[in-house]
Design a protein around this motif. Structure first.
Motif: not given
Length: 120
Positions: A12-13, A75-78, A83-84, A90-93
Motif C-alpha cells: 500500500e505504501a 527515495r527519502n519519502y519512500l 519505515k512507518e 533502512i540501509i539501501s534502496t
C-alpha cells in the motif's frame, strides 16, 4: 502484526508513493519480506506514452533515465513510508524497470532480520 499484514501495508505504501511521485500506480503489486530484504514487484505501472517510448533503444534509455531520476529524487519519502510500517533502519534502496515486461522491482535492505519480528 503478521508477516502477511506487513507485506500488504508495504505494498500500500509503495502504491501510494508511485501514485504521488511517479504519476500512476501499478496494476499489480506484490511484496515479499525475506530476512533483511524487502522485495517489491510492480506490474503494469508504465503509462501508454511510456510504453510507446520504449519501442526503440533510445526511448528505452530515456525512459530509464527519467524513472531513475524521479525515483532518486523521492527515495527519502519512500523510505519514510516503509519505515512507518516496519520501524527499522533502512540501509539501501534499489530499483530497476523492465521496459520489455512493464515491471519494476524495488529491493530494500534493512538493518535486521524482519522475519524474526512477526507473529507466527
Amino acid at each position: 502484526m503478521t508477516k502477511g499484514q506487513a507485506q500488504a501495508k508495504i505494498s500500500e505504501a509503495v502504491s501510494k508513493f508511485e501514485i504521488e511521485f511517479m504519476g500512476r500506480g501499478p496494476k499489480q503489486i506484490r511484496t515479499l519480506i525475506i530476512q533483511d530484504l524487502i522485495i517489491v514487484r510492480l506490474k503494469g505501472f508504465l503509462s501508454q506514452s511510456e510504453q510507446k517510448l520504449a519501442d526503440n533503444s533510445q526511448g528505452v534509455e530515456l525512459l530509464k533515465k527519467i524513472r531513475v531520476m524521479l525515483f532518486e529524487s523521492a527515495r527519502n519519502y519512500l523510505e519514510v513510508l516503509i519505515k512507518e510500517v516496519v520501524d527499522v533502519h533502512i540501509i539501501s534502496t534499489h530499483s530497476d524497470v523492465s521496459t520489455k515486461t512493464g515491471e519494476k522491482i524495488i529491493v530494500i535492505t534493512v538493518a535486521e532480520n524482519l522475519e524474526d519480528r512477526f507473529d507466527k
